[in-house]
Write an enzyme that holds these catalytic residues in place. Structure first.
Site, mmCIF file in Angstrom:
data_model
loop_
_atom_site.group_PDB
_atom_site.id
_atom_site.type_symbol
_atom_site.label_atom_id
_atom_site.label_comp_id
_atom_site.label_asym_id
_atom_site.label_seq_id
_atom_site.Cartn_x
_atom_site.Cartn_y
_atom_site.Cartn_z
ATOM 1 N N LYS A 66 26.169 14.026 34.803
ATOM 2 C CA LYS A 66 26.017 14.226 33.341
ATOM 3 C C LYS A 66 26.690 16.247 33.218
ATOM 4 C CE LYS A 66 22.762 11.027 32.095
ATOM 5 N NZ LYS A 66 21.533 10.240 31.250
ATOM 6 N N ASP A 102 21.102 9.926 24.693
ATOM 7 C CA ASP A 102 19.726 9.740 24.791
ATOM 8 C C ASP A 102 18.501 10.414 23.665
ATOM 9 O OD1 ASP A 102 20.403 8.573 27.308
ATOM 10 O OD2 ASP A 102 20.301 10.684 27.846
#
Ligand code: ATR
Length: 282
Positions: A66, A102
């Site tokens: 990420k 997220d």
């Protein structure tokens, strides 16, 4: 011609994202396909370049890539930069833009269960990537946040980084400061477990120290989705509190990514059914 998207990570084979997204594509009659794309750490930059060359619509990015994908992108959205992680890449005519879904997924999941985070008092357990996204989401809703972590130095870093993007800096507590933690939780409307504690196969583990009482008015949100009924959620229910599992955030971060790629509303209930179906089999 089929548009491909997929999940870049290492490993990826346990992911439920293909079921979720492929069910959504089928439901809307879109000629899109979601693939699992295992990429070893040494190959991340090549993999990102490959998204362009192979004309993928985009990808999701998971552990451990990420952060590593970020330098290879053409642009990064403010929110992803603030969180310090990209979990979704969108390919717009060869320009690769990094997003983080997220935080938005967490807020949508909260709202789905009728919890309004705006201005609430929240305690977040953890200081990893998931915690950073949750803290960002809560601060954007003007929540008063306390970050609690076993390694308190990591919590301090998250708090300081957040302070650079918002007017207020979250409070920080070490997990071992049981008395202060009990006080913070007694005053809180929302407790979020953003650690990996309690995740299968360690299902008997509890991220919250024993002896801390949960009030019936608190909402306990456990980001862990496997098992669905974690030890922490059992404890919350026993206290009469509202207990919410992590499947909703998994679903909603996917729904946000789906909307970024396809520019269509995600068929959230279709995606939820696909996730739960897989869940009951595993
Ligand atoms: P992610 O990016 O998925 O959030 P991570 O960066 O590995 O994952 O973070 C995992 C979180 O779970 C951390 O907050 C970690 O605490 P430390 O920073 O002290 O390592 C927490 N965690 C993992 N195992 C734990 C345990 N046994 N007890 C308490 N906290 C734990």
């Amino acid at each position: 011609m089929t548009t491909y998207v997929g999940l870049v990570g290492w490993p990826v084979e346990h992911s439920r994202s293909p079921q979720m997204h492929n069910a959504a594509f089928a439901h809307l009659g879109l000629d899109w396909k979601y693939l699992l794309l295992p990429v070893a750490p040494a190959d991340v930059q090549d993999a990102v370049t490959g998204i362009r060359a192979l004309r993928f619509g985009g990808v999701n990015v998971t552990v451990p890539h990420k952060q590593a994908v970020m330098p290879a992108l053409d642009g990064i959205r403010d929110e992803a930069r603030a969180i310090g992680a990209v979990n979704t890449i969108v390919n717009r005519d060869g320009r690769l833009i990094g997003h983080n879904t997220d935080a938005a997924g967490f807020l949508r999941a909260l709202r789905d269960v009728g919890v309004a985070p705006s201005g609430c008092r929240a305690v977040v357990l953890g200081a990893g990537g998931a915690a950073r996204a949750v803290v960002h989401a809560l601060l954007a809703e003007d929540a008063q946040v306390t970050i609690v972590n076993r390694t308190v130095e990591r919590a301090v870093v998250v708090a300081q980084r957040s302070g650079e993007h918002f007017d207020v800096e979250p409070a920080v507590l070490p997990l071992a400061a049981t008395e202060e933690l009990a006080g913070a939780i007694a005053a809180a409307d929302l407790l979020v477990n953003a650690t990996s504690v309690g995740m299968s196969p360690h299902v008997d583990a509890d991220p919250l120290p024993a002896g801390i009482t949960l009030s019936p008015t608190i909402t306990v949100y456990d980001l862990v989705y496997s098992p669905r009924n974690t030890r922490l959620l059992q404890r919350a229910r026993a206290a009469g509190a509202t207990a919410v599992g992590g499947l909703g955030m998994l679903l909603n971060q996917g729904a946000v990514a789906f909307e970024l790629w396809t520019e269509r509303d995600a068929p959230v209930e279709v995606m939820r059914a696909a996730l739960v179906d897989r869940n009951s089999k595993s």
